[in-house]
Scaffold this motif. Structure first.
Motif, PDB file in Angstrom:
ATOM      1  N   GLY A 210     -43.955  -9.278  28.300  1.00 30.24           N
ATOM      2  CA  GLY A 210     -44.904  -8.656  27.381  1.00 30.24           C
ATOM      3  C   GLY A 210     -45.706  -9.685  26.603  1.00 30.24           C
ATOM      4  N   VAL A 211     -45.047 -10.761  26.153  1.00 34.94           N
ATOM      5  CA  VAL A 211     -45.756 -11.823  25.436  1.00 34.94           C
ATOM      6  C   VAL A 211     -46.831 -12.445  26.324  1.00 34.94           C
ATOM      7  CG1 VAL A 211     -45.507 -14.142  24.452  1.00 34.94           C
ATOM      8  CG2 VAL A 211     -43.880 -12.348  23.832  1.00 34.94           C
ATOM      9  N   LEU A 212     -46.478 -12.752  27.569  1.00 30.87           N
ATOM     10  CA  LEU A 212     -47.458 -13.345  28.475  1.00 30.87           C
ATOM     11  C   LEU A 212     -48.624 -12.396  28.718  1.00 30.87           C
ATOM     12  CD1 LEU A 212     -48.375 -15.616  30.342  1.00 30.87           C
ATOM     13  CD2 LEU A 212     -46.981 -14.590  32.153  1.00 30.87           C
ATOM     14  N   ASN A 213     -48.342 -11.128  28.922  1.00 30.63           N
ATOM     15  CA  ASN A 213     -49.420 -10.171  29.145  1.00 30.63           C
ATOM     16  C   ASN A 213     -50.368 -10.104  27.952  1.00 30.63           C
ATOM     17  OD1 ASN A 213     -48.394  -9.581  31.652  1.00 30.63           O
ATOM     18  ND2 ASN A 213     -47.387  -7.684  31.033  1.00 30.63           N
TER      19      ASN A 213
ATOM     20  N   SER B 275     -53.384 -27.923  36.927  1.00 30.48           N
ATOM     21  CA  SER B 275     -53.576 -28.214  35.506  1.00 30.48           C
ATOM     22  C   SER B 275     -52.778 -27.292  34.601  1.00 30.48           C
ATOM     23  CB  SER B 275     -55.067 -28.145  35.150  1.00 30.48           C
ATOM     24  OG  SER B 275     -55.592 -26.859  35.432  1.00 30.48           O
ATOM     25  N   ARG B 276     -52.657 -26.010  34.966  1.00 33.18           N
ATOM     26  CA  ARG B 276     -51.979 -25.082  34.048  1.00 33.18           C
ATOM     27  C   ARG B 276     -50.480 -25.366  33.930  1.00 33.18           C
ATOM     28  NH1 ARG B 276     -52.853 -21.455  38.379  1.00 33.18           N
ATOM     29  NH2 ARG B 276     -54.813 -20.807  37.432  1.00 33.18           N
ATOM     30  N   LEU B 277     -49.940 -26.159  34.879  1.00 25.60           N
ATOM     31  CA  LEU B 277     -48.524 -26.510  34.832  1.00 25.60           C
ATOM     32  C   LEU B 277     -48.266 -27.935  34.360  1.00 25.60           C
ATOM     33  CD1 LEU B 277     -47.272 -24.933  38.197  1.00 25.60           C
ATOM     34  CD2 LEU B 277     -47.182 -23.942  35.898  1.00 25.60           C
ATOM     35  N   ALA B 278     -49.334 -28.680  34.132  1.00 27.32           N
ATOM     36  CA  ALA B 278     -49.182 -30.110  33.862  1.00 27.32           C
ATOM     37  C   ALA B 278     -48.368 -30.394  32.607  1.00 27.32           C
ATOM     38  CB  ALA B 278     -50.557 -30.756  33.748  1.00 27.32           C
ATOM     39  N   GLU B 279     -48.473 -29.531  31.592  1.00 24.51           N
ATOM     40  CA  GLU B 279     -47.759 -29.763  30.341  1.00 24.51           C
ATOM     41  C   GLU B 279     -46.618 -28.776  30.135  1.00 24.51           C
ATOM     42  OE1 GLU B 279     -50.033 -31.068  26.822  1.00 24.51           O
ATOM     43  OE2 GLU B 279     -51.811 -30.498  27.996  1.00 24.51           O
ATOM     44  N   ILE B 280     -46.114 -28.216  31.229  1.00 22.71           N
ATOM     45  CA  ILE B 280     -44.987 -27.288  31.150  1.00 22.71           C
ATOM     46  C   ILE B 280     -43.777 -27.959  31.789  1.00 22.71           C
ATOM     47  CG2 ILE B 280     -44.094 -25.041  31.876  1.00 22.71           C
ATOM     48  CD1 ILE B 280     -46.912 -23.957  31.774  1.00 22.71           C
TER      49      ILE B 280
ATOM     50  N   LEU C 194     -56.585 -14.400  25.074  1.00 18.97           N
ATOM     51  CA  LEU C 194     -56.995 -15.807  25.045  1.00 18.97           C
ATOM     52  C   LEU C 194     -58.080 -16.109  26.061  1.00 18.97           C
ATOM     53  CD1 LEU C 194     -53.624 -17.799  24.814  1.00 18.97           C
ATOM     54  CD2 LEU C 194     -55.113 -17.070  22.944  1.00 18.97           C
ATOM     55  N   GLU C 195     -59.065 -16.888  25.626  1.00 25.28           N
ATOM     56  CA  GLU C 195     -59.955 -17.596  26.534  1.00 25.28           C
ATOM     57  C   GLU C 195     -59.397 -19.009  26.720  1.00 25.28           C
ATOM     58  OE1 GLU C 195     -62.393 -16.527  28.195  1.00 25.28           O
ATOM     59  OE2 GLU C 195     -63.251 -14.782  27.166  1.00 25.28           O
ATOM     60  N   PRO C 196     -59.663 -19.647  27.851  1.00 26.58           N
ATOM     61  CA  PRO C 196     -59.186 -21.024  28.032  1.00 26.58           C
ATOM     62  C   PRO C 196     -59.640 -21.925  26.878  1.00 26.58           C
ATOM     63  CG  PRO C 196     -60.012 -20.157  30.106  1.00 26.58           C
ATOM     64  CD  PRO C 196     -60.355 -19.135  29.054  1.00 26.58           C
ATOM     65  N   GLY C 197     -58.684 -22.672  26.330  1.00 28.80           N
ATOM     66  CA  GLY C 197     -58.985 -23.565  25.228  1.00 28.80           C
ATOM     67  C   GLY C 197     -58.762 -22.980  23.856  1.00 28.80           C
ATOM     68  N   ASP C 198     -58.489 -21.681  23.767  1.00 32.61           N
ATOM     69  CA  ASP C 198     -58.164 -21.077  22.470  1.00 32.61           C
ATOM     70  C   ASP C 198     -56.843 -21.642  21.956  1.00 32.61           C
ATOM     71  OD1 ASP C 198     -60.403 -19.504  22.348  1.00 32.61           O
ATOM     72  OD2 ASP C 198     -59.406 -17.665  23.025  1.00 32.61           O
TER      73      ASP C 198
ATOM     74  N   LEU D 282     -41.954 -19.556  24.961  1.00 31.13           N
ATOM     75  CA  LEU D 282     -43.167 -19.084  24.286  1.00 31.13           C
ATOM     76  C   LEU D 282     -44.265 -20.140  24.356  1.00 31.13           C
ATOM     77  CD1 LEU D 282     -41.626 -17.414  21.096  1.00 31.13           C
ATOM     78  CD2 LEU D 282     -42.520 -16.264  23.130  1.00 31.13           C
ATOM     79  N   ILE D 283     -43.903 -21.393  24.082  1.00 31.63           N
ATOM     80  CA  ILE D 283     -44.877 -22.481  24.152  1.00 31.63           C
ATOM     81  C   ILE D 283     -45.467 -22.563  25.554  1.00 31.63           C
ATOM     82  CG2 ILE D 283     -45.175 -24.974  23.960  1.00 31.63           C
ATOM     83  CD1 ILE D 283     -42.792 -24.932  21.955  1.00 31.63           C
ATOM     84  N   ASN D 284     -44.627 -22.484  26.569  1.00 28.86           N
ATOM     85  CA  ASN D 284     -45.093 -22.596  27.949  1.00 28.86           C
ATOM     86  C   ASN D 284     -45.986 -21.428  28.347  1.00 28.86           C
ATOM     87  OD1 ASN D 284     -43.612 -24.926  28.093  1.00 28.86           O
ATOM     88  ND2 ASN D 284     -41.927 -24.038  29.261  1.00 28.86           N
ATOM     89  N   ARG D 285     -45.715 -20.247  27.805  1.00 27.58           N
ATOM     90  CA  ARG D 285     -46.573 -19.107  28.131  1.00 27.58           C
ATOM     91  C   ARG D 285     -47.956 -19.235  27.493  1.00 27.58           C
ATOM     92  NH1 ARG D 285     -41.602 -17.687  29.116  1.00 27.58           N
ATOM     93  NH2 ARG D 285     -41.146 -16.085  30.684  1.00 27.58           N
ATOM     94  N   ILE D 286     -48.015 -19.825  26.323  1.00 28.47           N
ATOM     95  CA  ILE D 286     -49.331 -20.109  25.737  1.00 28.47           C
ATOM     96  C   ILE D 286     -50.134 -20.989  26.695  1.00 28.47           C
ATOM     97  CG2 ILE D 286     -50.536 -21.323  23.871  1.00 28.47           C
ATOM     98  CD1 ILE D 286     -48.155 -20.536  22.034  1.00 28.47           C
ATOM     99  N   ARG D 287     -49.507 -22.034  27.200  1.00 31.02           N
ATOM    100  CA  ARG D 287     -50.194 -22.955  28.110  1.00 31.02           C
ATOM    101  C   ARG D 287     -50.537 -22.271  29.433  1.00 31.02           C
ATOM    102  NH1 ARG D 287     -46.222 -27.555  26.016  1.00 31.02           N
ATOM    103  NH2 ARG D 287     -47.646 -28.650  24.607  1.00 31.02           N
ATOM    104  N   LEU D 288     -49.615 -21.462  29.936  1.00 28.39           N
ATOM    105  CA  LEU D 288     -49.848 -20.778  31.202  1.00 28.39           C
ATOM    106  C   LEU D 288     -51.049 -19.839  31.106  1.00 28.39           C
ATOM    107  CD1 LEU D 288     -48.470 -20.696  34.010  1.00 28.39           C
ATOM    108  CD2 LEU D 288     -47.241 -18.663  33.227  1.00 28.39           C
ATOM    109  N   ALA D 289     -51.254 -19.261  29.927  1.00 29.97           N
ATOM    110  CA  ALA D 289     -52.378 -18.350  29.712  1.00 29.97           C
ATOM    111  C   ALA D 289     -53.679 -19.086  29.394  1.00 29.97           C
ATOM    112  CB  ALA D 289     -52.047 -17.383  28.587  1.00 29.97           C
ATOM    113  N   GLY D 290     -53.647 -20.425  29.400  1.00 31.65           N
ATOM    114  CA  GLY D 290     -54.846 -21.201  29.144  1.00 31.65           C
ATOM    115  C   GLY D 290     -55.036 -21.592  27.697  1.00 31.65           C
TER     116      GLY D 290
END
Length: 387
Positions: A101-104, A4-9, A110-114, A126-134
């Motif tokens: 650093g951005v991903l960290n 799921s975490r890769l579905a929209e990347i 972030l909590e999932p869904g934030d 940047l967009i993909n890292r937001i999704r990767l972090a939930g």
């Protein structure tokens, strides 16, 4: 099956264009697809790196959060820019490049869904890292006014919700080159305050400005120092892409969590890269001013040659966007025709925001090709696009 975490990347597209150009091996190909630059890093940084290769202490995992000289230099850099005093020991962590650093940071806040507010277009990484972090990217459009970008303030006001956890900013931004005005920064700050959200600021290009206006750092705004986390790197301004060294500077209340993620994720930074990065940050001749003037000259040439094509002028950074949909050509087709018939490698912006906005554009990176090689760019485009 894709998890799921890769579905929209979908990826970023740059790798495919770069691989295609490399495989062709055509020396006449204009390499406008990737955020590289041909301008040399600071001499002090190169010397310090060469010396570090021979040192045992640079061939080490320790210290996990970065060497003191670099943490001190990075904290001093952000302190001077923001007008806020940051302690290098408790408020600065070295990262393995800015995007790491951005991903960290995202993993720490972030909590999932934030939701994370970000401009559209914005860098797909940047967009993909937001999704990767939930997280969920909440896009705020950039509008074109007089062939320049402006943030849609009404859309920004409406973007905040009870799920907003952060606003991810970059100025100059990539790929658009927008430089936020004081009015835009003020509203960004107001939304962050109203929603009790972080401002995660990617400062990778903050001095690459073509406007002549003073740089604005969000932590310098009243009451924002406790909300702003700054991520910087040596990749862009200092032309040190291969070093993979960045830094995170922010309020004490979040830095322990970011440090924990850093230790768990990448563990440590590039040992032989950190001394060179520290040398760049403390050099009296870092070359940023001269490099910026050169990049501006390249931008200006492209804008002049493409004056009758829907190009949006960047006010900073390394790249510009062309609205190929406005001339009846999907960016993917425009890119392929440029590659095949004009010997230009350029990346379509699919996945760099909403399809109906970012998906209209093709990106030209002007950081890696000197003016002399850009002289016939209009003829190449005319030939490829039958203009």
């Amino acid at each position: 099956m894709t998890i799921s975490r890769l579905a929209e990347i979908p990826g970023i597209g740059v790798d495919r264009m770069g691989n295609a150009a490399d495989a062709l091996g055509n020396p006449e190909m204009l390499r406008l697809e990737n955020l590289d630059t041909d301008l040399a890093p600071p001499a002090d940084a190169v010397s310090a790196t060469l010396a570090a290769v021979t040192r045992d202490d640079a061939n080490s995992y320790l210290p996990f959060l970065g060497i003191h000289t670099l943490r001190a230099a990075a904290a001093a850099r952000v302190s001077a820019t923001a007008g806020v005093e940051y302690d290098p020991e408790t408020q600065c962590i070295v990262s393995a490049g800015g995007l790491s650093g951005v991903l960290n940071c995202l993993l720490a806040i972030l909590e999932p869904g934030d939701e994370v507010i970000i401009t559209d277009p914005a860098y797909a990484g940047l967009i993909n890292r937001i999704r990767l972090a939930g997280g969920i990217p909440k896009f705020v459009p950039l509008r074109v006014e007089k062939r320049r970008w402006r943030l849609d303030l009404d859309a920004l006001r409406d973007a905040g919700s009870e799920r907003t956890r952060a606003i991810l900013t970059m100025s100059p931004s990539m790929p658009s080159g927008i430089v936020h005005t004081a009015e835009e920064w003020q509203l960004i700050a107001e939304v962050a305050e109203r929603r009790d959200a972080w401002i995660l600021h990617d400062a990778a290009m903050e001095r690459i400005l073509f406007t002549g206006a003073p740089m604005i750092h969000p932590a310098s705004l009243p009451g924002m120092a406790e909300r702003v986390i700054t991520v910087g790197s040596v990749s862009k301004e200092y032309r040190m892409i291969g070093w993979r060294v960045g830094w995170i500077v922010g309020p004490r209340r979040i830095m322990n969590d970011i440090g924990l993620v850093s230790l768990t994720n990448v563990v440590c930074q590039v040992g032989i890269g950190m001394p060179g990065a520290a040398a760049a940050l403390t050099s009296t001749n870092d070359g940023v001013g001269a490099a910026t003037r050169e990049w501006e000259a390249r931008r200006d040439l492209i804008l002049k040659e493409l004056h009758d094509i829907p190009v949006v002028a960047p006010d900073g950074g390394w790249s510009l966007l062309i609205d190929t949909a406005a001339i009846g050509m999907p960016p993917g087709e425009a890119s392929q025709r440029l590659f095949d018939q004009g010997a230009i490698a350029a990346t379509p912006m699919a996945g760099w925001g909403a399809p109906e906005r970012a998906g209209r554009y093709l990106r030209f990176v002007f950081a890696n090709e000197p003016v002399g090689r850009l002289h016939d760019i209009r003829e190449r485009i005319r030939r490829a696009w039958s203009l």
